[in-house]
Design a protein around this motif. Structure first.
Motif, mmCIF file in Angstrom:
data_model
loop_
_atom_site.group_PDB
_atom_site.id
_atom_site.type_symbol
_atom_site.label_atom_id
_atom_site.label_comp_id
_atom_site.label_asym_id
_atom_site.label_seq_id
_atom_site.Cartn_x
_atom_site.Cartn_y
_atom_site.Cartn_z
ATOM 1 N N SER A 107 0.817 -1.210 0.000
ATOM 2 C CA SER A 107 0.000 0.000 0.000
ATOM 3 C C SER A 107 0.854 1.263 0.000
ATOM 4 C CB SER A 107 -0.917 0.012 1.228
ATOM 5 O OG SER A 107 -1.533 1.272 1.378
ATOM 6 N N ALA A 108 0.658 2.101 -1.022
ATOM 7 C CA ALA A 108 1.373 3.384 -1.068
ATOM 8 C C ALA A 108 0.912 4.300 0.054
ATOM 9 C CB ALA A 108 1.136 4.052 -2.422
ATOM 10 N N LEU A 109 -0.349 4.190 0.448
ATOM 11 C CA LEU A 109 -0.857 5.029 1.536
ATOM 12 C C LEU A 109 -0.200 4.673 2.863
ATOM 13 C CD1 LEU A 109 -4.696 5.577 1.045
ATOM 14 C CD2 LEU A 109 -2.795 7.136 0.611
ATOM 15 N N GLU A 164 1.255 6.892 -6.917
ATOM 16 C CA GLU A 164 1.164 5.439 -6.812
ATOM 17 C C GLU A 164 -0.148 5.032 -6.148
ATOM 18 O OE1 GLU A 164 3.795 1.686 -5.061
ATOM 19 O OE2 GLU A 164 4.634 3.718 -5.052
ATOM 20 N N ALA A 165 -0.566 5.780 -5.116
ATOM 21 C CA ALA A 165 -1.825 5.473 -4.422
ATOM 22 C C ALA A 165 -3.027 5.648 -5.348
ATOM 23 C CB ALA A 165 -1.975 6.362 -3.189
ATOM 24 N N ILE A 166 -2.970 6.643 -6.230
ATOM 25 C CA ILE A 166 -4.057 6.841 -7.205
ATOM 26 C C ILE A 166 -4.075 5.684 -8.203
ATOM 27 C CG2 ILE A 166 -4.874 8.308 -9.090
ATOM 28 C CD1 ILE A 166 -3.752 10.710 -7.497
ATOM 29 N N ASP A 175 -4.944 16.665 -7.610
ATOM 30 C CA ASP A 175 -3.779 17.400 -8.098
ATOM 31 C C ASP A 175 -2.579 17.007 -7.241
ATOM 32 O OD1 ASP A 175 -1.772 19.319 -8.613
ATOM 33 O OD2 ASP A 175 -3.268 20.791 -9.245
ATOM 34 N N ILE A 176 -1.699 16.188 -7.783
ATOM 35 C CA ILE A 176 -0.595 15.620 -7.010
ATOM 36 C C ILE A 176 0.393 16.690 -6.548
ATOM 37 C CG2 ILE A 176 1.412 14.098 -7.176
ATOM 38 C CD1 ILE A 176 -0.269 12.354 -9.077
ATOM 39 N N TYR A 214 -5.432 14.394 4.521
ATOM 40 C CA TYR A 214 -4.755 14.067 3.271
ATOM 41 C C TYR A 214 -4.700 12.586 2.940
ATOM 42 C CZ TYR A 214 -3.324 18.916 3.457
ATOM 43 O OH TYR A 214 -3.330 20.286 3.510
ATOM 44 N N ILE A 215 -5.118 11.738 3.859
ATOM 45 C CA ILE A 215 -5.153 10.313 3.555
ATOM 46 C C ILE A 215 -6.576 9.790 3.660
ATOM 47 C CG2 ILE A 215 -4.363 8.032 4.279
ATOM 48 C CD1 ILE A 215 -1.701 9.239 5.020
ATOM 49 N N LYS A 216 -7.143 9.854 4.857
ATOM 50 C CA LYS A 216 -8.511 9.366 5.020
ATOM 51 C C LYS A 216 -9.501 10.218 4.242
ATOM 52 C CE LYS A 216 -7.687 7.441 9.647
ATOM 53 N NZ LYS A 216 -8.072 7.522 11.090
ATOM 54 N N GLY A 217 -9.279 11.529 4.220
ATOM 55 C CA GLY A 217 -10.231 12.432 3.581
ATOM 56 C C GLY A 217 -10.343 12.263 2.087
ATOM 57 N N VAL A 218 -9.281 11.802 1.435
ATOM 58 C CA VAL A 218 -9.318 11.637 -0.019
ATOM 59 C C VAL A 218 -9.171 10.170 -0.414
ATOM 60 C CG1 VAL A 218 -8.519 13.945 -0.588
ATOM 61 C CG2 VAL A 218 -6.838 12.162 -0.096
ATOM 62 N N SER A 219 -9.287 9.282 0.578
ATOM 63 C CA SER A 219 -9.212 7.851 0.281
ATOM 64 C C SER A 219 -10.451 7.400 -0.470
ATOM 65 C CB SER A 219 -9.082 7.063 1.587
ATOM 66 O OG SER A 219 -9.247 5.677 1.351
ATOM 67 N N VAL A 220 -10.268 6.443 -1.353
ATOM 68 C CA VAL A 220 -11.402 5.887 -2.106
ATOM 69 C C VAL A 220 -12.422 5.279 -1.152
ATOM 70 C CG1 VAL A 220 -12.072 4.050 -3.718
ATOM 71 C CG2 VAL A 220 -10.065 5.469 -4.196
ATOM 72 N N ARG A 221 -11.935 4.756 -0.012
ATOM 73 C CA ARG A 221 -12.823 4.085 0.936
ATOM 74 C C ARG A 221 -13.396 5.018 1.996
ATOM 75 N NH1 ARG A 221 -8.651 0.605 0.006
ATOM 76 N NH2 ARG A 221 -7.470 1.375 1.792
ATOM 77 N N SER A 222 -13.094 6.335 1.916
ATOM 78 C CA SER A 222 -13.622 7.244 2.927
ATOM 79 C C SER A 222 -15.136 7.351 2.792
ATOM 80 C CB SER A 222 -12.988 8.631 2.780
ATOM 81 O OG SER A 222 -13.465 9.272 1.612
#
Length: 237
Positions: A107-109, A164-166, A175-176, A214-222
């Motif tokens: 996992s990149a995250l 990588e996470a995307i 926007d990376i 920046y992780i949970k807020g934009v995670s696909v699973r949030s």
């Protein structure tokens, strides 16, 4: 006869070169010893009195060097602190690079979280020095921080992990470049120390706040992103 004179001149030139080299080596050693004495004294004074309460004049006095000599070596206190931080900053960059490239973690995250955690630890350890570098620099020099090895390496590494996470579909498209800048700005040393000492947050709370945005807020699973994904398509016009 002429050939003999040329050979003699060649021998003299070689001897002079060797002698000059021998002189330069002690000079380099003396310069290194001079730098180490200044840095040793500065670190001791910073530890005893705090970075803000120590002047270049005090450092020169304690180190037994002229103030003009000190300023010829370091234009301001920020440059001196950069030398103090050189070893720990290099070690920090090597460590976050290792975290980012850890092949045992798919996992990149997760790897990004490790990088952020190490970054918070680094600021906790060296925060006063990092803030002092900016405080004692001109506005032009403060802008130059975005071109330093520390900033460029950190930004490149975070941007790569976001990309990588995307790709792994752990993060929604974003926007990376901007997000990497924003993550670094959120962990700015001055802001970090303000949150620690004025707001009363712990390092763990600050890290969790960055993680939540920046992780949970934009995670696909949030939950927010899942709710948006589950919304029905609007009817055709």
């Amino acid at each position: 006869m002429k050939a003999g004179k040329q050979q003699e001149r060649g021998v003299i030139a070689k001897r002079s070169g060797r002698e000059a080299g021998m002189r330069r080596r002690p000079e380099r050693r003396q310069a290194a010893d001079f730098d180490q004495r200044i840095l040793r004294v500065a670190r001791q004074l910073f530890a005893e009195r705090g970075v803000e309460d120590v002047s270049m004049h005090q450092i020169a006095q304690e180190a037994g060097v002229g103030q003009g000599t000190l300023y010829r070596r370091y234009a301001h206190k920020g440059e001196l602190i950069l030398d103090l931080l050189n070893e720990s900053a290099q070690r920090f960059l090597e460590e976050i690079q290792a975290y980012a490239q850890d092949e045992e973690i798919w996992s990149a995250l997760q790897r990004l979280e490790s990088v952020l955690q190490r970054s918070i630890t680094f600021i906790e350890e060296e925060g006063p020095f990092l803030v002092a570098i900016m405080d004692t620099s001109s506005a032009e020099r403060r802008e130059m921080k975005f071109g330093t090895q520390y900033y460029r390496a950190s930004h490149s590494l975070i941007a790569h992990l976001l990309e990588e996470a995307i790709t792994q579909e752990e993060l929604v498209p974003l926007d990376i470049i901007y997000t990497a800048d924003a993550i670094i700005a959120t962990s700015d040393p001055a802001l970090y120390l303000f949150q620690r000492h004025k707001r009363g947050y712990t390092p763990e709370q600050i890290l969790e706040g960055i993680r939540r945005i920046y992780i949970k807020g934009v995670s696909v699973r949030s939950p927010g992103n899942q709710a948006r994904d589950n919304q029905p398509e609007p009817p055709p016009a």
